[in-house]
Design an enzyme around this catalytic site. Structure first.
Site, PDB file in Angstrom:
ATOM      1  N   HIS A 122      -0.980  -3.474 -11.186  1.00 20.41           N
ATOM      2  CA  HIS A 122      -2.130  -4.436 -11.171  1.00 20.41           C
ATOM      3  C   HIS A 122      -1.694  -5.589  -9.895  1.00 20.41           C
ATOM      4  O   HIS A 122      -2.286  -6.465  -9.470  1.00 20.41           O
ATOM      5  CB  HIS A 122      -2.635  -5.095 -12.190  1.00 20.41           C
ATOM      6  CG  HIS A 122      -1.562  -5.828 -13.189  1.00 20.41           C
ATOM      7  ND1 HIS A 122      -0.870  -5.366 -14.012  1.00 20.41           N
ATOM      8  CD2 HIS A 122      -1.344  -7.213 -13.270  1.00 20.41           C
ATOM      9  CE1 HIS A 122      -0.062  -6.408 -14.694  1.00 20.41           C
ATOM     10  NE2 HIS A 122      -0.323  -7.306 -14.203  1.00 20.41           N
ATOM     11  N   THR A 165      -4.382 -15.655 -16.093  1.00 23.01           N
ATOM     12  CA  THR A 165      -5.508 -15.025 -15.477  1.00 23.01           C
ATOM     13  C   THR A 165      -5.468 -13.554 -15.587  1.00 23.01           C
ATOM     14  O   THR A 165      -6.111 -12.695 -15.024  1.00 23.01           O
ATOM     15  CB  THR A 165      -5.545 -15.517 -13.915  1.00 23.01           C
ATOM     16  OG1 THR A 165      -4.338 -14.831 -13.336  1.00 23.01           O
ATOM     17  CG2 THR A 165      -5.641 -16.963 -13.631  1.00 23.01           C
ATOM     18  N   THR A 166      -4.525 -13.016 -16.426  1.00 19.91           N
ATOM     19  CA  THR A 166      -4.525 -11.679 -17.096  1.00 19.91           C
ATOM     20  C   THR A 166      -4.545 -11.505 -18.298  1.00 19.91           C
ATOM     21  O   THR A 166      -4.037 -12.663 -19.087  1.00 19.91           O
ATOM     22  CB  THR A 166      -3.387 -10.747 -16.379  1.00 19.91           C
ATOM     23  OG1 THR A 166      -2.048 -11.617 -16.649  1.00 19.91           O
ATOM     24  CG2 THR A 166      -3.403 -10.928 -14.654  1.00 19.91           C
ATOM     25  N   HIS A 168      -1.791 -12.629  -6.009  1.00 27.43           N
ATOM     26  CA  HIS A 168      -3.097 -12.216  -6.048  1.00 27.43           C
ATOM     27  C   HIS A 168      -3.790 -12.202  -4.746  1.00 27.43           C
ATOM     28  O   HIS A 168      -3.606 -12.998  -4.068  1.00 27.43           O
ATOM     29  CB  HIS A 168      -3.744 -12.756  -7.106  1.00 27.43           C
ATOM     30  CG  HIS A 168      -3.190 -13.159  -8.615  1.00 27.43           C
ATOM     31  ND1 HIS A 168      -3.965 -12.286  -9.574  1.00 27.43           N
ATOM     32  CD2 HIS A 168      -2.198 -13.774  -9.274  1.00 27.43           C
ATOM     33  CE1 HIS A 168      -3.065 -12.300 -10.599  1.00 27.43           C
ATOM     34  NE2 HIS A 168      -2.364 -13.097 -10.539  1.00 27.43           N
ATOM     35  N   HIS A 179       4.712 -13.647  -8.848  1.00 24.20           N
ATOM     36  CA  HIS A 179       3.661 -12.579  -8.540  1.00 24.20           C
ATOM     37  C   HIS A 179       2.518 -13.021  -7.525  1.00 24.20           C
ATOM     38  O   HIS A 179       2.434 -14.266  -7.326  1.00 24.20           O
ATOM     39  CB  HIS A 179       3.054 -11.707  -9.908  1.00 24.20           C
ATOM     40  CG  HIS A 179       2.264 -12.658 -10.537  1.00 24.20           C
ATOM     41  ND1 HIS A 179       2.801 -13.387 -11.659  1.00 24.20           N
ATOM     42  CD2 HIS A 179       0.878 -12.889 -10.421  1.00 24.20           C
ATOM     43  CE1 HIS A 179       1.770 -13.835 -11.919  1.00 24.20           C
ATOM     44  NE2 HIS A 179       0.687 -13.782 -11.367  1.00 24.20           N
ATOM     45  N   HIS A 215       1.824 -16.980  -7.605  1.00 25.14           N
ATOM     46  CA  HIS A 215       1.897 -17.599  -8.916  1.00 25.14           C
ATOM     47  C   HIS A 215       3.460 -17.639  -9.149  1.00 25.14           C
ATOM     48  O   HIS A 215       3.960 -16.666  -9.125  1.00 25.14           O
ATOM     49  CB  HIS A 215       1.107 -16.823 -10.053  1.00 25.14           C
ATOM     50  CG  HIS A 215      -0.095 -17.071  -9.961  1.00 25.14           C
ATOM     51  ND1 HIS A 215      -1.182 -16.362 -10.685  1.00 25.14           N
ATOM     52  CD2 HIS A 215      -1.027 -17.855  -9.113  1.00 25.14           C
ATOM     53  CE1 HIS A 215      -2.506 -16.781 -10.500  1.00 25.14           C
ATOM     54  NE2 HIS A 215      -2.608 -17.696  -9.408  1.00 25.14           N
TER      55      HIS A 215
END
Length: 279
Positions: A101, A216-217, A129, A127, A146
């Protein structure tokens, strides 16, 4: 009596250890990419995260302090007392991982930290997004980095850095190009990348938004201290595409939809001329 007291003490210590371990586990992002995705039409999509694991991921559905949010001039309180971000970043060996993801860069040594209100958070991983998860005055950007920091007890603070597509490549991502190519087509692939220097992320430390939110996951853990940098940096289209290859649902996106603000305080640490209708 002494024996009973000892047993009570041992039981208390074990209970504390279990609770602490559970809290730390809940504050971690899910690594198994097959458990959820970002496809709005899928049963594993964002609107269903809280139903996939009702006991563990219930906050994804019922939480009142969820992220990301829109950072709007209409609701933001402008302040100047938060000060310059107290960051102490230093080089560390790192491992790049395709989590399906997203792409995660995990730092091996605890050499970098962020201090907020006297609490020291260690930089654990970075990571990306795409598109951005947070928006500013309703505007969504092309990429969001992030930087995830944690204390030994499991408290989490995340710095979000926004990017828009331009001609100037992001220098930090540029250093990882060869390694990103090597793992881009294989979910679960890991690659040691040697020493990386998080200082090369080089974001503005003075003007930033601050609010309390969530991961947010899944498990969408709350009470996360969020810092979103106001400055929008540049990244090339090619760099974004290389990161997008990792997203397993082939939607080329890994951004969670915006969440309700629910009257939370959002501050903007800002020095400068009055803000106009856009930030």
């Amino acid at each position: 009596m002494a024996k009973l007291s000892s047993l009570v003490l041992i039981f208390g210590l074990l209970t504390t250890l279990v609770l602490l371990t559970s809290y730390q586990a809940m504050s971690q992002e899910v690594e198994d990419e097959s458990e959820f995705n970002y496809d709005e039409e899928s049963e594993k999509g964002p609107q269903h995260w809280g139903d996939i694991k009702p006991n563990e991921w219930f906050l994804c559905k019922n939480g009142t302090m969820q992220s990301p949010i829109d950072l709007s001039n209409k609701t933001v309180k402008i302040v100047s007392n938060l000060g310059v971000l107290q960051i102490n970043y230093n080089p560390s060996n790192a491992t790049l991982k395709n989590r399906g993801h997203d792409i995660k860069l995990e730092l091996i040594a605890n050499t970098s930290s962020l201090q907020i209100n006297g609490t020291r958070y260690i930089l654990k991983q970075l990571h990306w997004h795409s598109p951005s998860e947070h928006t500013i005055n309703g505007k969504r950007f092309d990429l969001e980095l992030h930087l995830v920091h944690q204390t030994p007890s499991g408290k989490t603070a995340v710095i979000g850095v926004l990017y828009k597509t331009g001609l100037i490549p992001d220098p930090f991502l540029a250093l990882l190009t060869k390694d990103l190519v090597a793992i881009s087509n294989s979910t679960g692939a890991e690659r040691a990348v040697g020493v990386v220097d998080p200082r090369l992320t080089n974001f503005n430390r003075i003007h930033y938004y601050r609010y309390m939110g969530s991961l947010t996951t899944p498990a969408c853990t709350q009470n996360i201290t969020w810092t979103v940098v106001k400055e929008v940096k540049s990244v090339t289209k090619e760099q974004i595409e290389l990161l997008q290859v990792a997203v397993h649902d082939e939607s080329n996106t890994n951004a969670r939809p915006l969440q309700p603000l629910n009257n939370r305080l959002v501050q903007l640490n800002y020095f400068g001329p009055a803000l106009g209708p856009t930030a």
